[in-house]
Design a protein around this motif. Sequence first.
Motif, PDB file in Angstrom:
ATOM      1  N   GLU A 168      54.544 -22.752 -29.230  1.00  0.00           N
ATOM      2  CA  GLU A 168      54.976 -22.952 -30.541  1.00  0.00           C
ATOM      3  C   GLU A 168      54.349 -24.263 -31.135  1.00  0.00           C
ATOM      4  O   GLU A 168      54.582 -24.077 -32.513  1.00  0.00           O
ATOM      5  CB  GLU A 168      56.535 -23.388 -30.429  1.00  0.00           C
ATOM      6  N   GLN A 210      55.547 -20.909 -41.901  1.00  0.00           N
ATOM      7  CA  GLN A 210      56.762 -21.186 -42.475  1.00  0.00           C
ATOM      8  C   GLN A 210      57.320 -22.424 -42.208  1.00  0.00           C
ATOM      9  O   GLN A 210      57.537 -22.664 -40.983  1.00  0.00           O
ATOM     10  CB  GLN A 210      57.604 -19.989 -42.158  1.00  0.00           C
ATOM     11  N   TYR A 211      57.634 -23.489 -42.975  1.00  0.00           N
ATOM     12  CA  TYR A 211      58.092 -24.762 -42.533  1.00  0.00           C
ATOM     13  C   TYR A 211      59.544 -24.427 -41.712  1.00  0.00           C
ATOM     14  O   TYR A 211      60.322 -23.703 -42.332  1.00  0.00           O
ATOM     15  CB  TYR A 211      58.224 -25.636 -43.713  1.00  0.00           C
ATOM     16  N   SER A 212      59.629 -25.172 -40.877  1.00  0.00           N
ATOM     17  CA  SER A 212      60.745 -25.278 -40.132  1.00  0.00           C
ATOM     18  C   SER A 212      61.236 -26.884 -40.054  1.00  0.00           C
ATOM     19  O   SER A 212      60.498 -27.761 -39.498  1.00  0.00           O
ATOM     20  CB  SER A 212      60.779 -24.753 -38.725  1.00  0.00           C
ATOM     21  N   PRO A 213      62.493 -27.123 -40.210  1.00  0.00           N
ATOM     22  CA  PRO A 213      62.939 -28.735 -40.216  1.00  0.00           C
ATOM     23  C   PRO A 213      62.832 -29.212 -38.654  1.00  0.00           C
ATOM     24  O   PRO A 213      62.646 -30.413 -38.763  1.00  0.00           O
ATOM     25  CB  PRO A 213      64.387 -28.499 -40.802  1.00  0.00           C
ATOM     26  N   GLU A 214      62.835 -28.296 -37.822  1.00  0.00           N
ATOM     27  CA  GLU A 214      62.670 -28.808 -36.561  1.00  0.00           C
ATOM     28  C   GLU A 214      61.256 -29.162 -36.171  1.00  0.00           C
ATOM     29  O   GLU A 214      60.902 -29.953 -35.200  1.00  0.00           O
ATOM     30  CB  GLU A 214      63.495 -27.921 -35.715  1.00  0.00           C
ATOM     31  N   TYR A 215      60.314 -28.418 -36.648  1.00  0.00           N
ATOM     32  CA  TYR A 215      59.188 -28.380 -36.313  1.00  0.00           C
ATOM     33  C   TYR A 215      58.320 -29.734 -36.290  1.00  0.00           C
ATOM     34  O   TYR A 215      57.677 -30.063 -35.254  1.00  0.00           O
ATOM     35  CB  TYR A 215      58.070 -27.501 -37.139  1.00  0.00           C
ATOM     36  N   ASP A 216      58.584 -30.702 -37.245  1.00  0.00           N
ATOM     37  CA  ASP A 216      58.073 -32.057 -37.535  1.00  0.00           C
ATOM     38  C   ASP A 216      58.785 -32.798 -36.319  1.00  0.00           C
ATOM     39  O   ASP A 216      57.907 -33.573 -35.861  1.00  0.00           O
ATOM     40  CB  ASP A 216      58.586 -32.559 -38.719  1.00  0.00           C
ATOM     41  N   GLY A 252      60.044 -31.258 -46.906  1.00  0.00           N
ATOM     42  CA  GLY A 252      60.435 -29.827 -46.528  1.00  0.00           C
ATOM     43  C   GLY A 252      62.062 -29.646 -46.369  1.00  0.00           C
ATOM     44  O   GLY A 252      62.597 -28.789 -46.028  1.00  0.00           O
ATOM     45  N   ALA A 254      64.326 -31.216 -44.631  1.00  0.00           N
ATOM     46  CA  ALA A 254      64.825 -31.319 -43.169  1.00  0.00           C
ATOM     47  C   ALA A 254      66.271 -31.909 -43.409  1.00  0.00           C
ATOM     48  O   ALA A 254      66.358 -33.162 -44.180  1.00  0.00           O
ATOM     49  CB  ALA A 254      64.076 -31.934 -42.501  1.00  0.00           C
TER      50      ALA A 254
END
Length: 315
Positions: A168, A210-216, A252, A254
């Motif tokens: 991921e 695609q930005y995900s708040p959890e990705y950072d 983003g 988040a």
Amino acid sequence: MIKCETLKMISIIVPVYNTEAFVKECIESILNQTYQEFELILVDDGSKDKSFAICQEMARKDKRIKIFHQENLGVTAARKKGVENAQGEFICFVDSDDIMADYALEFLISKMTSDIDIVISEANVNESMAHEIYVDKLLRNLLSHTLWGKLYRKELFAKSEALNFRREINIGEDFLGNVCLGLAANHVACLTGKIYHYQKNPNSAMTTFQYSPEYDRIFRAEMEKVLGDEIFKYMGGWCKFQFSILESMIIGKAKFSYDESWIQTLIHNNMQYNPVSIKEWMLMKCRIPLLCRYILLWGYKTKNILTGINFNCIC
């Protein structure tokens, strides 16, 4: 030109995925290098277009080209497969939608001496530095995070976890890889010369991400894992890196709270280890994510002085 007795084999690894419009030009730029002691490893990562067929056609014309094919596992897995099959003493990565200047390999290998493990191009300085300084500069975003445009001693990959990130992690994997390799290195040679031509691909992972708040949060945790016990040696850089994560979360949209333990620790530690920039001071004092976001966006759009000035502000 480099004298024949000093020639060392370079393994050039190109992960390929759905780049039929670019990959032939990429391969040709590599085959036309002034430094010819290399093998070219193309790893097709389950392309659905004509990329693999183009690679096969090119390989039939040049015996230096080796092709590997795998199901779609991501760019990190493709690079790892390339390294595992590399015969060279040094590793150079190229993305299949980019091209190299014809002098690129010669330029990089000329600076690879016995005490140098990594040579990077397009830096802001011409100097050699200990790996601790290199890693700190990476964390502070003062040097390029990309794996391309660089030359690595192959043994670094056996000494590090540079290509062992979870699937991921598909944006920022170059950043993590460079920190891993930097931690395993001895010295790094930084060069200002430009040798690599990045081409904008509308279908690249960076463009379609695609930005995900959890990705950072995942990415921050992965970097913390990479640094491991060494994190205390790099507290200043680690704080700067985390501020970039916090800024990204704000931009983003988040959902988070300034009461989160890592943010509280960051604010405390950053004031201990670094001069505080105006931007960081605002992020620490405002504590209203929506307002911070508007201020940051305003700063970006107007190229405001907020993004550049540092001063000692222990408030």
